[in-house]
Enzyme design. Structure first.
Site, PDB file in Angstrom:
ATOM      1  N   LYS A  94       0.426  -4.814 -39.033  1.00  0.00           N
ATOM      2  CA  LYS A  94      -0.354  -4.643 -40.265  1.00  0.00           C
ATOM      3  C   LYS A  94      -0.508  -5.937 -41.042  1.00  0.00           C
ATOM      4  CE  LYS A  94      -0.079   0.240 -41.383  1.00  0.00           C
ATOM      5  NZ  LYS A  94       0.081   1.210 -42.466  1.00  0.00           N
TER       6      LYS A  94
ATOM      7  N   LYS B  59      -4.319   2.412 -30.118  1.00  0.00           N
ATOM      8  CA  LYS B  59      -4.054   3.728 -30.712  1.00  0.00           C
ATOM      9  C   LYS B  59      -5.255   4.205 -31.529  1.00  0.00           C
ATOM     10  CE  LYS B  59      -1.644   3.981 -34.456  1.00  0.00           C
ATOM     11  NZ  LYS B  59      -0.738   4.100 -35.592  1.00  0.00           N
TER      12      LYS B  59
ATOM     13  N   LYS C  17      -6.975   5.691 -38.275  1.00  0.00           N
ATOM     14  CA  LYS C  17      -7.924   5.839 -39.376  1.00  0.00           C
ATOM     15  C   LYS C  17      -8.383   4.487 -39.889  1.00  0.00           C
ATOM     16  CE  LYS C  17      -4.182   7.923 -41.754  1.00  0.00           C
ATOM     17  NZ  LYS C  17      -3.632   8.968 -42.475  1.00  0.00           N
TER      18      LYS C  17
HETATM   19  P1  AMP Z   1      -0.362   7.737 -40.529  1.00  0.00           P
HETATM   20  O1  AMP Z   1      -1.793   8.084 -40.446  1.00  0.00           O
HETATM   21  O2  AMP Z   1      -0.061   6.359 -40.023  1.00  0.00           O
HETATM   22  O3  AMP Z   1       0.275   8.032 -41.860  1.00  0.00           O
HETATM   23  O4  AMP Z   1       0.364   8.693 -39.483  1.00  0.00           O
HETATM   24  C1  AMP Z   1       0.753  10.014 -39.788  1.00  0.00           C
HETATM   25  C2  AMP Z   1       1.362  10.697 -38.595  1.00  0.00           C
HETATM   26  O5  AMP Z   1       0.374  10.820 -37.542  1.00  0.00           O
HETATM   27  C3  AMP Z   1       2.551   9.966 -37.968  1.00  0.00           C
HETATM   28  O6  AMP Z   1       3.497  10.927 -37.521  1.00  0.00           O
HETATM   29  C4  AMP Z   1       1.942   9.236 -36.812  1.00  0.00           C
HETATM   30  O7  AMP Z   1       2.864   8.967 -35.796  1.00  0.00           O
HETATM   31  C5  AMP Z   1       0.882  10.229 -36.345  1.00  0.00           C
HETATM   32  N1  AMP Z   1      -0.216   9.540 -35.672  1.00  0.00           N
HETATM   33  C6  AMP Z   1      -1.078   8.649 -36.206  1.00  0.00           C
HETATM   34  N2  AMP Z   1      -1.953   8.200 -35.285  1.00  0.00           N
HETATM   35  C7  AMP Z   1      -1.629   8.835 -34.129  1.00  0.00           C
HETATM   36  C8  AMP Z   1      -2.160   8.808 -32.787  1.00  0.00           C
HETATM   37  N3  AMP Z   1      -3.199   8.040 -32.487  1.00  0.00           N
HETATM   38  N4  AMP Z   1      -1.572   9.591 -31.863  1.00  0.00           N
HETATM   39  C9  AMP Z   1      -0.526  10.392 -32.167  1.00  0.00           C
HETATM   40  N5  AMP Z   1       0.028  10.458 -33.403  1.00  0.00           N
HETATM   41  C10 AMP Z   1      -0.512   9.696 -34.360  1.00  0.00           C
END
Ligand code: AMP
Ligand code: TRP
Length: 340
Positions: A118, A201, A204
């Site tokens: 990041k 990955k 968002k």
């Molecule tokens: P975040 O959007 O970074 O706050 O992620 C929230 C949750 O979604 C966390 O548990 C991440 O590990 C999961 N997550 C985010 N992106 C992915 C992805 N591409 N595949 C699987 N899990 C994800």
């Protein structure tokens, strides 16, 4: 030291730093709902204090927090069964994070790959909050003495750090205060990849909208993104070994399996031999069937944001009732005076 048996409790969080993606849904939210329905006590949090570790437009942040709450509820989280709230309304998270800033070591945080990703090349210019982000995450979990944390694969390192912090705190003060939390990284889609690049990955924050499926995408957009998703020229194998070194093909099969509640083996037993020209429409029909009721319900919930705010306030009060006594106990262990 007496061995304490910690009561099972689940905590997880998602950042309101943009819209929900299919990665969040399959890697996290869907599992949140399963754990809620298994009868364990569950707390799920919109981690707004984590979101501001990179600058957020205040109006967008408010909107994203409410939309995330709508996404939680539309996906099947029930405010009567799970405690749903936004992090900043429970001040104990930030207070315990300070204590953890004094427990965690610089060397531990220096090894965090999410910070390196990041912060990018300009590390000197990253916020201090982005660097100490994992300490706040440990606090989110341990302020409830949560024993299980469902997350996607990318959060593994942060959960290891949470365990290290709990163990060091217990050891430094000779107590068995914090549990050593279990990560729950399970299912066919713990790491959903970008539709444009099987090595990245789904996220968002990816500049390309075509790389991800957003939970708010309509049926036509979902179908178009899947149709254009990168694949290789071969068809689907009938054995899992046939997906080795085929990141994009593997990703689409994993997504199908997770959406259909099937194993990858089952999907390949049914679809082995098909070309992607045939499999992609099957996948997009399935994705639309599963996701459009959720996006419809999210839109409906967003028509009355005062109801969402009420639910978050109610959740915050319940969360606070658990967190505050644990914070008091922690301050007492550390030697901080609390006047009655
Ligand atoms: P975040 O959007 O970074 O706050 O992620 C929230 C949750 O979604 C966390 O548990 C991440 O590990 C999961 N997550 C985010 N992106 C992915 C992805 N591409 N595949 C699987 N899990 C994800
Ligand atoms: N760091 C997590 C992410 O980026 C979000 C998060 C914050 C979290 N606090 C948490 C996840 C506590 C699980 C438990 O996805």
């Amino acid at each position: 030291m007496t061995e304490v048996v910690h009561t099972p409790r689940v905590f997880s969080g998602i950042q309101p730093s943009g819209g929900l993606t299919l990665g969040n849904y399959l890697g996290a939210l869907k599992r949140f709902v399963e754990m809620q329905n298994s009868g364990i006590e569950t707390l799920y949090c919109m981690v707004d204090l984590h979101a501001i570790t990179v600058w957020q437009n205040p109006d967008d942040l408010r909107h994203a927090t409410r939309e995330l709450a709508a996404g939680f509820i539309a996906s099947g989280l029930d405010p009567q069964k799970s405690i749903l709230f936004n992090q900043s309304q429970v001040s104990a998270h930030a207070e315990l994070a300070w204590v953890f800033n004094c427990v965690a070591r610089m060397g531990w945080l220096n090894r965090m790959t999410q910070f390196k990703d990041k912060a990018g090349k300009n590390r000197e210019n990253a916020s201090v909050g982005l660097f100490s982000y994992p300490n706040l995450m440990a606090s989110d979990i341990l302020i409830y003495k949560a024993t299980q944390v469902p997350v996607g694969d990318d959060q593994k390192q942060h959960l290891e750090l949470t365990r290290d912090i709990a163990a060091k705190f217990n050891n430094d003060f000779g107590v068995d205060h914090f549990p050593i939390t279990e990560p729950k990284i399970e299912g066919a889609a713990t790491r959903v990849m970008s539709l444009r690049d099987g090595a990245k990955k789904m996220s968002k924050s990816d500049p390309s909208d075509a790389s991800r499926i957003n939970m708010t995408d309509d049926a036509e957009t979902i179908a178009k993104k899947i149709r254009k998703a990168k694949t290789d020229p071969d068809g689907l194998p009938s054995e899992i070994e046939g997906l080795t070194d085929r990141a994009e093909a593997k990703n689409l099969v994993n997504i199908y399996a997770a959406l259909a509640d099937m194993s990858v083996e089952q999907v390949l037993a049914e679809c082995g031999g098909k070309q992607f020209s045939e499999f992609k429409p099957m996948l997009s029909d399935l994705a639309v069937a599963k996701l459009s009721p959720i996006s419809g319900e999210m839109a409906r919930l967003m028509e009355d944001t005062s109801e969402i705010d009420r639910i978050l306030g109610d959740g915050a009060r319940k969360a606070n009732a658990i967190a505050q006594p644990i914070l008091e106990e922690t301050y007492d262990i550390v030697g901080l005076i609390r006047s009655k």
